[in-house]
Design a protein around this motif. Structure first.
Motif, short mmCIF file in Angstrom:
data_model
loop_
_atom_site.label_atom_id
_atom_site.label_comp_id
_atom_site.label_asym_id
_atom_site.label_seq_id
_atom_site.Cartn_x
_atom_site.Cartn_y
_atom_site.Cartn_z
N GLU A 101 39.79 31.67 46.24
CA GLU A 101 40.01 30.30 45.79
C GLU A 101 39.90 30.23 44.26
O GLU A 101 39.37 29.27 43.70
CB GLU A 101 39.00 29.36 46.46
N ALA A 103 40.88 29.70 40.46
CA ALA A 103 41.67 28.66 39.79
C ALA A 103 41.82 29.00 38.31
O ALA A 103 41.28 29.99 37.82
CB ALA A 103 41.02 27.30 39.98
N ASN A 125 44.47 29.64 43.74
CA ASN A 125 44.86 28.34 43.18
C ASN A 125 45.13 28.47 41.68
O ASN A 125 44.82 27.56 40.91
CB ASN A 125 43.76 27.30 43.43
#
Length: 215
Positions: A101, A103, A125
């Motif tokens: 996950e 980012a 992400n």
């Protein structure tokens, strides 16, 4: 005699006071990543900055010179950001950070990983553009950035990657035209699927490519 004894004790104690990681560029780089991510599964628990040799850490592979060649952190439930310090891992061949996950942007410093064979950052992400500095990865064979939120144009410089065998930038928000020169001539439309703002392959001599970052 007392002065000599003091200096002898100082020489013994100093290595304990000074953390070995301060002299270890690669260990420092990995620990920078550990600080920048959340690790609910504790997969990075063994990444101890007081240990001089990061080759003893889990998910890290090294060569016979104790230089890091592989990071295997795919599907590790990590969140947070990638760090520019990763670009200091000069002998890294495999950077596997897929299905997390993560980012934020892809650091341009990853272009310094001259030994890199595989860059797998898919299904995160990640945002921002694909760094043109990745064109310096002359040994790169696998570039998988699919399933992120990357935007902007596909850098034309990447067509210089003569060793590239697999490219996947599908399922992002890329725009502009698709490069068709160099190694990109052999990639099919599957490499680019589900980028609604991509206009299709560049037809040399017919479609003008605007080198600007935004579309």
């Amino acid at each position: 005699m007392a002065i000599c004894t003091f200096f002898h004790l100082l020489l013994v104690v100093l290595p304990i006071i000074v953390p070995p990681a301060t002299a270890n560029v690669e260990g420092d780089a990995l620990f920078a990543l550990r600080r920048a991510v959340k690790d609910p599964g504790l997969v990075l628990q063994s990444w101890d900055p007081t240990l001089v040799d990061p080759c003893t850490w889990f998910h890290v592979t090294c060569d016979s010179d104790n230089r890091i060649t592989r990071l295997d952190l795919g599907n590790a439930k990590l969140s947070g950001r990638l760090v520019p310090e990763l670009g200091k891992l000069e002998r890294l061949q495999y950077l596997e950070l897929y299905m997390n996950e993560l980012a934020g942007p892809i650091p341009k410093e990853l272009g310094n990983l001259k030994s890199l064979l595989s860059l797998d950052l898919y299904h995160n992400n990640l945002t921002g553009s694909i760094p043109s500095s990745l064109s310096k990865l002359s040994n790169l064979k696998f570039l998988r950035l699919n399933g992120n939120r990357l935007s902007g144009r596909i850098p034309r410089e990447l067509t210089k990657l003569g060793s590239l065998k697999i490219l996947d930038v599908s399922n992002n928000d890329l725009c502009g035209t698709i490069p068709t020169a160099g190694s990109f001539s052999k990639f099919t439309e599957e490499s680019y699927m589900n980028n609604s703002r991509l206009e299709g392959p560049e037809l040399m001599g017919f479609v003008r490519y605007d080198a600007g970052g935004s579309c």
